[in-house]
Write a protein that holds these residues in place. Structure first.
Motif, PDB file in Angstrom:
ATOM      1  N   LEU A 276      -5.058  -1.132  -7.161  1.00 43.67           N
ATOM      2  CA  LEU A 276      -5.906  -1.683  -6.101  1.00 43.67           C
ATOM      3  C   LEU A 276      -7.337  -1.918  -6.548  1.00 43.67           C
ATOM      4  O   LEU A 276      -7.985  -2.873  -6.108  1.00 43.67           O
ATOM      5  N   PHE A 277      -7.854  -1.026  -7.399  1.00 49.83           N
ATOM      6  CA  PHE A 277      -9.260  -1.073  -7.788  1.00 49.83           C
ATOM      7  C   PHE A 277      -9.377  -1.031  -9.310  1.00 49.83           C
ATOM      8  O   PHE A 277      -8.504  -0.504 -10.003  1.00 49.83           O
ATOM      9  N   ASN A 278     -10.484  -1.563  -9.821  1.00 48.55           N
ATOM     10  CA  ASN A 278     -10.673  -1.654 -11.263  1.00 48.55           C
ATOM     11  C   ASN A 278     -11.005  -0.323 -11.918  1.00 48.55           C
ATOM     12  O   ASN A 278     -10.761  -0.148 -13.108  1.00 48.55           O
ATOM     13  N   GLY A 279     -11.569   0.617 -11.152  1.00 48.34           N
ATOM     14  CA  GLY A 279     -12.048   1.836 -11.785  1.00 48.34           C
ATOM     15  C   GLY A 279     -13.255   1.528 -12.650  1.00 48.34           C
ATOM     16  O   GLY A 279     -14.013   0.589 -12.372  1.00 48.34           O
ATOM     17  N   ASP A 280     -13.435   2.288 -13.733  1.00 48.88           N
ATOM     18  CA  ASP A 280     -14.532   2.000 -14.659  1.00 48.88           C
ATOM     19  C   ASP A 280     -13.998   2.038 -16.087  1.00 48.88           C
ATOM     20  O   ASP A 280     -12.801   2.238 -16.324  1.00 48.88           O
ATOM     21  N   ASP A 281     -14.872   1.835 -17.031  1.00 45.42           N
ATOM     22  CA  ASP A 281     -14.454   1.781 -18.435  1.00 45.42           C
ATOM     23  C   ASP A 281     -13.766   3.068 -18.864  1.00 45.42           C
ATOM     24  O   ASP A 281     -12.781   3.035 -19.610  1.00 45.42           O
ATOM     25  N   LEU A 282     -14.271   4.197 -18.388  1.00 44.42           N
ATOM     26  CA  LEU A 282     -13.720   5.484 -18.792  1.00 44.42           C
ATOM     27  C   LEU A 282     -12.299   5.677 -18.255  1.00 44.42           C
ATOM     28  O   LEU A 282     -11.394   6.078 -18.988  1.00 44.42           O
TER      29      LEU A 282
ATOM     30  N   LEU B 284       0.823  -1.203   0.000  1.00 43.27           N
ATOM     31  CA  LEU B 284       0.000   0.000   0.000  1.00 43.27           C
ATOM     32  C   LEU B 284       0.860   1.258   0.000  1.00 43.27           C
ATOM     33  O   LEU B 284       0.488   2.281  -0.584  1.00 43.27           O
ATOM     34  N   GLU B 285       2.024   1.182   0.636  1.00 40.93           N
ATOM     35  CA  GLU B 285       2.921   2.335   0.680  1.00 40.93           C
ATOM     36  C   GLU B 285       3.382   2.727  -0.725  1.00 40.93           C
ATOM     37  O   GLU B 285       3.639   3.895  -1.002  1.00 40.93           O
ATOM     38  N   THR B 286       3.473   1.742  -1.632  1.00 36.29           N
ATOM     39  CA  THR B 286       3.876   2.034  -3.004  1.00 36.29           C
ATOM     40  C   THR B 286       2.726   2.572  -3.848  1.00 36.29           C
ATOM     41  O   THR B 286       2.953   3.114  -4.928  1.00 36.29           O
ATOM     42  N   VAL B 287       1.507   2.421  -3.370  1.00 33.15           N
ATOM     43  CA  VAL B 287       0.332   2.886  -4.109  1.00 33.15           C
ATOM     44  C   VAL B 287      -0.104   4.267  -3.638  1.00 33.15           C
ATOM     45  O   VAL B 287      -0.323   5.178  -4.443  1.00 33.15           O
ATOM     46  N   PHE B 288      -0.225   4.434  -2.340  1.00 33.47           N
ATOM     47  CA  PHE B 288      -0.706   5.688  -1.763  1.00 33.47           C
ATOM     48  C   PHE B 288       0.418   6.710  -1.640  1.00 33.47           C
ATOM     49  O   PHE B 288       1.603   6.356  -1.610  1.00 33.47           O
TER      50      PHE B 288
ATOM     51  N   LEU C  26      -4.517   7.557 -12.030  1.00 36.36           N
ATOM     52  CA  LEU C  26      -5.314   6.386 -12.396  1.00 36.36           C
ATOM     53  C   LEU C  26      -4.480   5.112 -12.354  1.00 36.36           C
ATOM     54  O   LEU C  26      -4.973   4.053 -11.936  1.00 36.36           O
ATOM     55  N   GLU C  27      -3.221   5.199 -12.767  1.00 33.57           N
ATOM     56  CA  GLU C  27      -2.360   4.016 -12.713  1.00 33.57           C
ATOM     57  C   GLU C  27      -2.172   3.551 -11.272  1.00 33.57           C
ATOM     58  O   GLU C  27      -2.186   2.344 -11.000  1.00 33.57           O
ATOM     59  N   GLN C  28      -2.015   4.497 -10.356  1.00 34.23           N
ATOM     60  CA  GLN C  28      -1.882   4.142  -8.949  1.00 34.23           C
ATOM     61  C   GLN C  28      -3.177   3.516  -8.425  1.00 34.23           C
ATOM     62  O   GLN C  28      -3.158   2.494  -7.742  1.00 34.23           O
ATOM     63  N   TRP C  29      -4.298   4.147  -8.729  1.00 38.13           N
ATOM     64  CA  TRP C  29      -5.586   3.665  -8.243  1.00 38.13           C
ATOM     65  C   TRP C  29      -5.907   2.279  -8.785  1.00 38.13           C
ATOM     66  O   TRP C  29      -6.422   1.405  -8.077  1.00 38.13           O
TER      67      TRP C  29
END
Length: 325
Positions: free
Chosen positions: A98-104, A54-58, A92-95
């Motif tokens: 952990l999470f899929n996000g959406d199509d957009l 998580l430290e590498t993401v946040f 967005l690459e960081q997010w």
């Protein structure tokens, strides 16, 4: 009544926060469960591994941590400047780690063309994700929820694993940060889980000692930068060697079966922090009992309460352990 997390975070006053999560069930988070006879030490690795993922993401740094038998301590540094420097695509690459996000958001992250009518929605999503990537609650949520699911699966049960929300407290000045870090690092010594800091498994102090023996600092932890603020704006404003010596001296005093004393070098550091020796020992052994809210001098506490529109008198008693300059 528990307070909303946003009423406890004031980045205007400090980027440092101490968080603690405690399990609710009789079964241990880690260690030996005397009732069932099972050992859960392997869960320490789960937590440590996920913490550094998580430290590498946040945009949040780990300053100190200790995984105990039924609770977890972390001292975190919120790095808003890094989050603000990320480009929209980097956010967005960081997010998406952990999470899929959406199509957009996935389409934009891949470099594909976004239609004009989608721009507003995309910008809104990026702004939300950017704020979440430097949000204490989201960090702890991403740490605690997977551990709870994994532990429940291993125990073949359902229901709450953690004791409600994690607890957090603002560390308002250098003395509060250093005292809290030492308190966290010395948890295994006080609990008699280890004889020395270097033997304290799954703690930040062990990682720092191992790296120091090689003349380095752990890349996974927020670094000590001494007086190099001009060259390294992000880091803990103390010497690593001074901190390690202070923790070692303090650990020897805490242990009843060892003879220890605050060395002259450690005493100089405490004088710089304006903390009397007796106060320091009380802080590092009773920090969790002394403070149930923000930690710092009366002046820093006053500013914090003004910014969050709190009544400071609830926290004034504990300020005596941090004398004003």
């Amino acid at each position: 009544m528990p307070r909303p997390r946003r009423t406890q975070i004031s980045l205007e006053d400090t980027p440092y926060y101490h968080c603690c999560s405690r399990v609710v069930r009789r079964a241990f988070l880690c260690g030996d469960d005397k009732f069932s006879g099972k050992n859960y030490d392997h869960r320490r690795s789960w937590i440590e591994t996920l913490l550094f993922e998580l430290e590498t993401v946040f945009a949040i740094d780990v300053a100190a941590f200790a995984v105990m038998s039924n609770h977890l301590h972390v001292v975190l540094h919120i790095d808003v400047e890094t989050a603000n420097r990320w480009t929209d695509r980097e956010v967005l690459e960081q997010w998406h780690k952990l999470f899929n996000g959406d199509d957009l958001t996935r389409k934009f992250a891949k470099g594909e063309l976004v239609e004009p009518h989608e721009v507003v929605r995309l910008r809104h999503a990026i702004a939300i994700y950017r704020s979440r990537l430097c949000d204490l609650s989201w960090f702890m949520r991403c740490l605690n929820e997977p551990i709870a699911r994994q532990a429940n699966q291993e125990d073949n049960c359902t229901g709450r694993f953690w004791e409600g929300r994690f607890k957090s407290q603002a560390l308002l000045d250098e003395a509060a940060v250093l005292a809290c870090m030492a308190y966290v690092d010395l948890n295994p010594i006080r609990a008699m889980m280890a004889d020395t800091p270097e033997q304290s498994e799954h703690t930040s102090i062990q990682l720092r000692i191992k790296a120091a023996l090689k003349g380095e600092q752990p890349k996974k932890l927020l670094s000590f930068i001494g007086n190099e603020r001009a060259h390294q704006p992000k880091g803990i404003a103390f010497s690593l060697q001074d901190y390690l010596e202070l923790v070692d001296d303090t650990g020897r005093i805490i242990r009843n079966d060892k003879r220890g004393a605050i060395s002259e070098n450690s005493a100089k550091l405490l004088r710089r922090l304006n903390i009397p020796r007796d106060n320091w020992l009380k802080l590092t052994t009773e920090f969790g009992k002394l403070f149930h809210g923000p930690v710092g001098t009366l002046q820093e506490l006053t500013h914090y309460c003004e910014h969050l529109e709190k009544r400071r008198r609830h926290f004034v008693t504990s300020c005596q352990h941090f004398p004003a300059d």
